[in-house]
Design an enzyme around this catalytic site. Sequence first.
Site, PDB file in Angstrom:
ATOM      1  N   HIS A  17      -1.157  -9.868 -49.335  1.00  0.00           N
ATOM      2  CA  HIS A  17      -1.755 -11.175 -49.054  1.00  0.00           C
ATOM      3  C   HIS A  17      -1.535 -12.118 -50.246  1.00  0.00           C
ATOM      4  O   HIS A  17      -1.208 -13.287 -50.070  1.00  0.00           O
ATOM      5  CB  HIS A  17      -3.273 -11.047 -48.833  1.00  0.00           C
ATOM      6  CG  HIS A  17      -3.690 -10.332 -47.587  1.00  0.00           C
ATOM      7  ND1 HIS A  17      -4.464  -9.190 -47.604  1.00  0.00           N
ATOM      8  CD2 HIS A  17      -3.462 -10.590 -46.268  1.00  0.00           C
ATOM      9  CE1 HIS A  17      -4.709  -8.795 -46.369  1.00  0.00           C
ATOM     10  NE2 HIS A  17      -4.116  -9.626 -45.530  1.00  0.00           N
ATOM     11  N   LYS A  41     -14.193  -7.665 -34.405  1.00  0.00           N
ATOM     12  CA  LYS A  41     -13.227  -6.749 -35.013  1.00  0.00           C
ATOM     13  C   LYS A  41     -13.900  -5.656 -35.838  1.00  0.00           C
ATOM     14  O   LYS A  41     -13.222  -4.778 -36.360  1.00  0.00           O
ATOM     15  CB  LYS A  41     -12.263  -7.544 -35.904  1.00  0.00           C
ATOM     16  CG  LYS A  41     -10.962  -7.916 -35.208  1.00  0.00           C
ATOM     17  CD  LYS A  41      -9.891  -8.240 -36.222  1.00  0.00           C
ATOM     18  CE  LYS A  41      -8.509  -8.287 -35.588  1.00  0.00           C
ATOM     19  NZ  LYS A  41      -7.486  -8.655 -36.577  1.00  0.00           N
ATOM     20  N   ARG A  90       5.781  -8.854 -41.759  1.00  0.00           N
ATOM     21  CA  ARG A  90       6.176  -7.705 -42.569  1.00  0.00           C
ATOM     22  C   ARG A  90       7.336  -6.954 -41.946  1.00  0.00           C
ATOM     23  O   ARG A  90       8.235  -6.507 -42.605  1.00  0.00           O
ATOM     24  CB  ARG A  90       5.004  -6.739 -42.732  1.00  0.00           C
ATOM     25  CG  ARG A  90       3.962  -7.222 -43.683  1.00  0.00           C
ATOM     26  CD  ARG A  90       2.675  -6.509 -43.497  1.00  0.00           C
ATOM     27  NE  ARG A  90       2.044  -6.902 -42.240  1.00  0.00           N
ATOM     28  CZ  ARG A  90       0.825  -6.590 -41.900  1.00  0.00           C
ATOM     29  NH1 ARG A  90       0.100  -5.823 -42.689  1.00  0.00           N
ATOM     30  NH2 ARG A  90       0.319  -7.006 -40.768  1.00  0.00           N
ATOM     31  N   SER A 128      -4.151  -3.840 -44.715  1.00  0.00           N
ATOM     32  CA  SER A 128      -5.545  -3.557 -45.067  1.00  0.00           C
ATOM     33  C   SER A 128      -5.985  -2.235 -44.443  1.00  0.00           C
ATOM     34  O   SER A 128      -6.729  -1.462 -45.047  1.00  0.00           O
ATOM     35  CB  SER A 128      -6.448  -4.685 -44.560  1.00  0.00           C
ATOM     36  OG  SER A 128      -6.075  -5.912 -45.131  1.00  0.00           O
TER      37      SER A 128
HETATM   38  P1  ADP Z   1      -5.331 -10.454 -39.089  1.00  0.00           P
HETATM   39  O1  ADP Z   1      -6.470  -9.641 -38.571  1.00  0.00           O
HETATM   40  O2  ADP Z   1      -5.438 -11.904 -38.754  1.00  0.00           O
HETATM   41  O3  ADP Z   1      -3.961  -9.896 -38.825  1.00  0.00           O
HETATM   42  P2  ADP Z   1      -4.880  -9.661 -41.840  1.00  0.00           P
HETATM   43  O4  ADP Z   1      -5.773  -9.850 -43.018  1.00  0.00           O
HETATM   44  O5  ADP Z   1      -4.515  -8.282 -41.468  1.00  0.00           O
HETATM   45  O6  ADP Z   1      -5.583 -10.439 -40.668  1.00  0.00           O
HETATM   46  O7  ADP Z   1      -3.539 -10.480 -42.053  1.00  0.00           O
HETATM   47  C1  ADP Z   1      -3.565 -11.867 -42.262  1.00  0.00           C
HETATM   48  C2  ADP Z   1      -2.148 -12.365 -42.379  1.00  0.00           C
HETATM   49  O8  ADP Z   1      -1.560 -11.832 -43.559  1.00  0.00           O
HETATM   50  C3  ADP Z   1      -1.229 -11.931 -41.222  1.00  0.00           C
HETATM   51  O9  ADP Z   1      -0.321 -12.958 -40.955  1.00  0.00           O
HETATM   52  C4  ADP Z   1      -0.526 -10.738 -41.766  1.00  0.00           C
HETATM   53  O10 ADP Z   1       0.754 -10.592 -41.182  1.00  0.00           O
HETATM   54  C5  ADP Z   1      -0.389 -11.131 -43.223  1.00  0.00           C
HETATM   55  N1  ADP Z   1      -0.269  -9.948 -44.065  1.00  0.00           N
HETATM   56  C6  ADP Z   1      -1.078  -8.880 -44.140  1.00  0.00           C
HETATM   57  N2  ADP Z   1      -0.605  -7.971 -45.010  1.00  0.00           N
HETATM   58  C7  ADP Z   1       0.542  -8.500 -45.508  1.00  0.00           C
HETATM   59  C8  ADP Z   1       1.534  -8.045 -46.421  1.00  0.00           C
HETATM   60  N3  ADP Z   1       1.472  -6.840 -46.985  1.00  0.00           N
HETATM   61  N4  ADP Z   1       2.563  -8.855 -46.662  1.00  0.00           N
HETATM   62  C9  ADP Z   1       2.668 -10.056 -46.056  1.00  0.00           C
HETATM   63  N5  ADP Z   1       1.798 -10.533 -45.173  1.00  0.00           N
HETATM   64  C10 ADP Z   1       0.747  -9.767 -44.900  1.00  0.00           C
END
Ligand code: ADP
Length: 164
Positions: A17, A41, A90, A128
């Site tokens: 992130h 969620k 990703r 996550s």
């Molecule tokens: P959501 O539940 O909305 O998917 P996340 O916190 O899992 O929330 O992800 C938020 C955003 O960050 C999404 O667009 C996800 O693809 C991106 N994201 C999560 N992990 C990574 C990572 N390792 N690298 C790049 N983008 C990421």
Amino acid sequence: MRIVVYPGSFDPITFGHIDLVRRGMRISDLLIVAVLANPNKKPLFTVDERVAQVKSALKGFKRVKVMSFDGLTVKFLRKVSGTVILRGLRAVSDFEFEFQMALMNRKLDPGAETVYLMPAEQFTYLSSRAIKEIVQFGGDVTGFVPAHVKKALERKLRTTNLVR
Ligand code: ADP
């Protein structure tokens, strides 16, 4: 002034992130990290905990603001006068869901443009969910999340044994 909104669960924030925030800053004047409350969620951390973790992880980042929100991303985007939604890609597996969401958001608000950025290669496998599982099974997540997040995870998972 280009205001970009980066929405997500951030349950918890990872170096993936943070990498995306750095990249997003290059295409924005103000980047708002928008932490989705979404109790449906069943996140491990409360929205207040997640906002505090994100704020601490991004301390010192100029032109970045951290806020929480609930409901439609496009509504939040309008509220903060933003025009761009930032999301991360990703792998191909992210594509289908993200494509659908981008088109849906465009339908809901034709003024909302979604932009996808790719993280540095070493973060492409980071999620996550994986982080929570690693900690639950006693693995070391140093190198994947900031130290304060690692501590919070260990504290939380000692008292909760279910990874959601
Ligand atoms: P959501 O539940 O909305 O998917 P996340 O916190 O899992 O929330 O992800 C938020 C955003 O960050 C999404 O667009 C996800 O693809 C991106 N994201 C999560 N992990 C990574 C990572 N390792 N690298 C790049 N983008 C990421």
